[in-house]
Design a protein around this motif. Structure first.
Motif, PDB file in Angstrom:
ATOM      1  N   VAL A  31       0.836  -1.190   0.000  1.00  0.00           N
ATOM      2  CA  VAL A  31       0.000   0.000   0.000  1.00  0.00           C
ATOM      3  C   VAL A  31       0.877   1.249   0.000  1.00  0.00           C
ATOM      4  O   VAL A  31       0.647   2.177  -0.752  1.00  0.00           O
ATOM      5  N   VAL A  32       1.913   1.252   0.820  1.00  0.00           N
ATOM      6  CA  VAL A  32       2.821   2.394   0.882  1.00  0.00           C
ATOM      7  C   VAL A  32       3.556   2.554  -0.443  1.00  0.00           C
ATOM      8  O   VAL A  32       3.686   3.645  -0.961  1.00  0.00           O
ATOM      9  N   ALA A  33       4.038   1.448  -1.013  1.00  0.00           N
ATOM     10  CA  ALA A  33       4.750   1.519  -2.280  1.00  0.00           C
ATOM     11  C   ALA A  33       3.831   2.025  -3.386  1.00  0.00           C
ATOM     12  O   ALA A  33       4.232   2.839  -4.202  1.00  0.00           O
ATOM     13  N   ALA A  34       2.602   1.552  -3.414  1.00  0.00           N
ATOM     14  CA  ALA A  34       1.671   1.992  -4.441  1.00  0.00           C
ATOM     15  C   ALA A  34       1.357   3.472  -4.283  1.00  0.00           C
ATOM     16  O   ALA A  34       1.288   4.202  -5.259  1.00  0.00           O
ATOM     17  N   ALA A  35       1.179   3.919  -3.055  1.00  0.00           N
ATOM     18  CA  ALA A  35       0.889   5.334  -2.820  1.00  0.00           C
ATOM     19  C   ALA A  35       2.084   6.195  -3.200  1.00  0.00           C
ATOM     20  O   ALA A  35       1.930   7.261  -3.775  1.00  0.00           O
ATOM     21  N   GLY A  36       3.272   5.738  -2.885  1.00  0.00           N
ATOM     22  CA  GLY A  36       4.469   6.505  -3.212  1.00  0.00           C
ATOM     23  C   GLY A  36       4.701   6.567  -4.707  1.00  0.00           C
ATOM     24  O   GLY A  36       5.137   7.580  -5.241  1.00  0.00           O
ATOM     25  N   ALA A  37       4.411   5.482  -5.413  1.00  0.00           N
ATOM     26  CA  ALA A  37       4.629   5.442  -6.841  1.00  0.00           C
ATOM     27  C   ALA A  37       3.605   6.315  -7.572  1.00  0.00           C
ATOM     28  O   ALA A  37       3.924   6.960  -8.558  1.00  0.00           O
ATOM     29  N   ASP A  38       2.390   6.339  -7.065  1.00  0.00           N
ATOM     30  CA  ASP A  38       1.337   7.074  -7.740  1.00  0.00           C
ATOM     31  C   ASP A  38       1.370   8.556  -7.398  1.00  0.00           C
ATOM     32  O   ASP A  38       1.155   9.393  -8.264  1.00  0.00           O
ATOM     33  N   GLY A  39       1.639   8.880  -6.162  1.00  0.00           N
ATOM     34  CA  GLY A  39       1.666  10.283  -5.755  1.00  0.00           C
ATOM     35  C   GLY A  39       0.271  10.821  -5.500  1.00  0.00           C
ATOM     36  O   GLY A  39       0.013  11.401  -4.469  1.00  0.00           O
ATOM     37  N   ALA A  40      -0.649  10.634  -6.430  1.00  0.00           N
ATOM     38  CA  ALA A  40      -2.010  11.120  -6.261  1.00  0.00           C
ATOM     39  C   ALA A  40      -2.777  10.265  -5.272  1.00  0.00           C
ATOM     40  O   ALA A  40      -3.763  10.717  -4.705  1.00  0.00           O
ATOM     41  N   ALA A  41      -2.344   9.053  -5.060  1.00  0.00           N
ATOM     42  CA  ALA A  41      -3.030   8.145  -4.149  1.00  0.00           C
ATOM     43  C   ALA A  41      -2.481   8.241  -2.734  1.00  0.00           C
ATOM     44  O   ALA A  41      -2.689   7.370  -1.927  1.00  0.00           O
ATOM     45  N   ALA A  42      -1.764   9.310  -2.431  1.00  0.00           N
ATOM     46  CA  ALA A  42      -1.200   9.483  -1.089  1.00  0.00           C
ATOM     47  C   ALA A  42      -2.334   9.619  -0.087  1.00  0.00           C
ATOM     48  O   ALA A  42      -3.443  10.026  -0.428  1.00  0.00           O
ATOM     49  N   ALA A  43      -2.040   9.282   1.158  1.00  0.00           N
ATOM     50  CA  ALA A  43      -3.063   9.334   2.195  1.00  0.00           C
ATOM     51  C   ALA A  43      -3.574  10.763   2.351  1.00  0.00           C
ATOM     52  O   ALA A  43      -2.804  11.707   2.353  1.00  0.00           O
ATOM     53  N   GLU A  44      -4.907  10.867   2.473  1.00  0.00           N
ATOM     54  CA  GLU A  44      -5.512  12.188   2.605  1.00  0.00           C
ATOM     55  C   GLU A  44      -5.274  12.719   4.008  1.00  0.00           C
ATOM     56  O   GLU A  44      -5.254  11.980   4.972  1.00  0.00           O
ATOM     57  N   GLU A  45      -5.107  14.025   4.101  1.00  0.00           N
ATOM     58  CA  GLU A  45      -4.938  14.651   5.394  1.00  0.00           C
ATOM     59  C   GLU A  45      -6.301  14.751   6.068  1.00  0.00           C
ATOM     60  O   GLU A  45      -7.304  15.023   5.429  1.00  0.00           O
ATOM     61  N   LYS A  46      -6.303  14.516   7.358  1.00  0.00           N
ATOM     62  CA  LYS A  46      -7.533  14.582   8.119  1.00  0.00           C
ATOM     63  C   LYS A  46      -8.094  16.003   8.067  1.00  0.00           C
ATOM     64  O   LYS A  46      -7.358  16.974   8.171  1.00  0.00           O
ATOM     65  N   ASP A  47      -9.413  16.138   7.915  1.00  0.00           N
ATOM     66  CA  ASP A  47      -9.988  17.472   7.817  1.00  0.00           C
ATOM     67  C   ASP A  47     -10.883  17.829   8.999  1.00  0.00           C
ATOM     68  O   ASP A  47     -11.336  18.963   9.114  1.00  0.00           O
ATOM     69  N   SER A  48     -11.162  16.875   9.894  1.00  0.00           N
ATOM     70  CA  SER A  48     -11.916  17.201  11.099  1.00  0.00           C
ATOM     71  C   SER A  48     -11.277  16.499  12.292  1.00  0.00           C
ATOM     72  O   SER A  48     -10.789  15.385  12.182  1.00  0.00           O
ATOM     73  N   PHE A  49     -11.290  17.194  13.413  1.00  0.00           N
ATOM     74  CA  PHE A  49     -10.615  16.710  14.607  1.00  0.00           C
ATOM     75  C   PHE A  49     -11.547  16.806  15.805  1.00  0.00           C
ATOM     76  O   PHE A  49     -12.430  17.667  15.852  1.00  0.00           O
ATOM     77  N   ASN A  50     -11.318  15.922  16.764  1.00  0.00           N
ATOM     78  CA  ASN A  50     -11.972  16.021  18.057  1.00  0.00           C
ATOM     79  C   ASN A  50     -10.937  16.538  19.042  1.00  0.00           C
ATOM     80  O   ASN A  50      -9.833  16.007  19.108  1.00  0.00           O
ATOM     81  N   VAL A  51     -11.303  17.558  19.793  1.00  0.00           N
ATOM     82  CA  VAL A  51     -10.408  18.136  20.788  1.00  0.00           C
ATOM     83  C   VAL A  51     -10.748  17.481  22.123  1.00  0.00           C
ATOM     84  O   VAL A  51     -11.859  17.663  22.638  1.00  0.00           O
ATOM     85  N   GLU A  52      -9.793  16.711  22.654  1.00  0.00           N
ATOM     86  CA  GLU A  52     -10.037  15.997  23.911  1.00  0.00           C
ATOM     87  C   GLU A  52      -9.200  16.608  25.025  1.00  0.00           C
ATOM     88  O   GLU A  52      -7.979  16.709  24.914  1.00  0.00           O
ATOM     89  N   LEU A  53      -9.871  16.990  26.089  1.00  0.00           N
ATOM     90  CA  LEU A  53      -9.199  17.482  27.286  1.00  0.00           C
ATOM     91  C   LEU A  53      -8.773  16.248  28.078  1.00  0.00           C
ATOM     92  O   LEU A  53      -9.614  15.517  28.590  1.00  0.00           O
ATOM     93  N   THR A  54      -7.465  15.994  28.132  1.00  0.00           N
ATOM     94  CA  THR A  54      -6.982  14.786  28.802  1.00  0.00           C
ATOM     95  C   THR A  54      -6.660  15.032  30.264  1.00  0.00           C
ATOM     96  O   THR A  54      -6.898  14.163  31.094  1.00  0.00           O
TER      97      THR A  54
END
Length: 144
Positions: free
Chosen positions: A60-83
């Motif tokens: 999966v990593v090799a395929a994503a690296g070779a393709d470039g466009a198939a790289a993992a998407e950056e997360k666009d929503s987050f939960n803010v947890e007070l630990t």
């Protein structure tokens, strides 16, 4: 056509092809880039059998690296947890009220219930801002 490879650890871990041609890591990568999908699949299976490993995640990593466009998407929503609340509980409650719009009692209950998600589905900027404000008051925050 059968190819035999040999590694000589005394020569900087360079790979020898038929013990004559020295191939660097970059040259091996270039050879792999030239393989068809079926040839690459055969190579992966042969490596798995030879070394007794699984390349499922590596493929999966090799395929994503070779393709470039198939790289993992950056997360666009987050939960803010007070630990952890930290030493300034009252100030943390004020910040939680500011961030969430909760009343005093609800914000106090949220802070007392730490670890607890304070803000859900926040954008990256909102989550970073909330984290900065809470940490400025001594709280520990995790973005998930």
């Amino acid at each position: 056509m059968r190819r035999e490879w040999c590694v000589d650890t005394l020569q900087n871990n360079k790979l020898y092809y038929m013990e004559e041609n020295i191939m660097t890591t970059q040259e091996i990568i270039e050879v792999i880039k030239g393989l068809s999908v079926l040839e690459l699949n055969d190579l992966v299976k042969a490596c798995e059998e030879e070394f007794g490993v699984s390349a499922a995640a590596g493929v999966v990593v090799a395929a994503a690296g070779a393709d470039g466009a198939a790289a993992a998407e950056e997360k666009d929503s987050f939960n803010v947890e007070l630990t952890e609340v930290g030493p300034n509980k009252v100030k943390v409650i004020k910040v939680v009220r500011e961030l969430t719009g909760l009343g005093l009692k609800e914000a106090k209950d949220a802070v007392d219930g730490a670890p607890k998600v304070i803000k859900e589905d926040a954008t990256k900027e909102e989550a970073e801002e909330a984290k900065t404000k809470l940490e400025a008051e001594g709280a520990k925050v995790t973005l998930k």
